[in-house]
Design an enzyme around this catalytic site. Structure first.
Site, mmCIF file in Angstrom:
data_model
loop_
_atom_site.group_PDB
_atom_site.id
_atom_site.type_symbol
_atom_site.label_atom_id
_atom_site.label_comp_id
_atom_site.label_asym_id
_atom_site.label_seq_id
_atom_site.Cartn_x
_atom_site.Cartn_y
_atom_site.Cartn_z
ATOM 1 C CB CYS A 133 8.069 -24.471 16.845
ATOM 2 S SG CYS A 133 7.596 -24.318 18.590
ATOM 3 C CG ASP B 138 13.881 -17.208 18.873
ATOM 4 O OD1 ASP B 138 14.135 -16.766 17.738
ATOM 5 O OD2 ASP B 138 12.721 -17.470 19.248
#
Length: 216
Positions: free
Chosen positions: A7, A126
């Site tokens: 990412c 996360d």
């Protein structure tokens, strides 16, 4: 085999290096971030590798119609929603034809309470931070995942690095792992050697797991 998502892609050379090493998904951050890109930058990167399809657009509390307009223009089919988006907003975007990855920031066991409210094909776990939505580079307590099962495919994120992969994956084996700062020299600039090392550490775990299953 565990999928890998890199990412925070900001440069064509980083995207190409990641795919050359075997990355399955590449993420563009369209939310405020040191790794934020705009439509022009994203298109330039995508045009440099026309054969790759698994692009992910990362958004935080963005207007749903703006998201549809941008990602339809870029032909991005995966949306990672990293804010306080509601189940209804996720459903709307799925109805528009997008694959939604709803992020949940994990602080403690209670952080999992809202997961079942979201009927998305993918979820992402996360680390929680009161100061920023994702991209903290810090891991949460992976032991919180022990014994849990989910109706969606799980992306595991937050402070992952090649040296930590055995610790994370021995606790919980996700559909995919998601990394950004762990393969960077500085925000937005990926290091090909770190990408290679990270992906190899995941594949090494895959191999050991397969061998264990064959002999177990």
């Amino acid at each position: 085999m565990i999928k890998v998502k890199i990412c925070g892609i900001t440069r064509p050379e980083d995207a190409n290096a990641a795919v050359d090493e075997g990355a399955d998904y590449l993420g563009f951050v369209f939310a405020p971030s040191p790794r934020q890109v705009d439509e022009k930058q994203a298109r330039l990167i995508m045009d440099s590798m026309p054969g790759f399809k698994n692009w992910v657009g990362v958004f935080v509390n963005a207007d749903r119609f703006d998201v549809v307009k941008l990602c339809s223009s870029l032909r991005i089919s995966f949306l990672q929603l990293h804010g306080n988006e509601t189940p209804e907003e996720c459903f709307f975007l799925q109805r528009e034809g997008f694959q939604v990855i709803k992020a949940h920031c994990i602080q403690n066991a209670a952080s999992f309470d809202d997961v079942s409210k979201y009927e998305t094909p993918y979820i992402l776990f996360d680390s929680y931070s009161k100061h920023r939505e994702g991209g903290t580079g810090k891991a949460f307590d992976w032991n919180l995942l022990k014994g849990r099962s989910f109706n969606s495919r799980v992306f595991l994120s937050g402070g992952l690095k090649s040296g930590l992969m055995p610790d994370a994956l021995c606790v919980y084996v996700p559909y995919a792992v998601d990394i950004s700062s762990g393969v960077e020299d500085c925000p937005g600039q990926k290091n090909p050697a770190k990408i290679r090392e990270f992906i190899r550490s995941v594949r090494k775990f895959d191999t050991k797991k397969s061998e264990s299953q064959r002999h177990g």
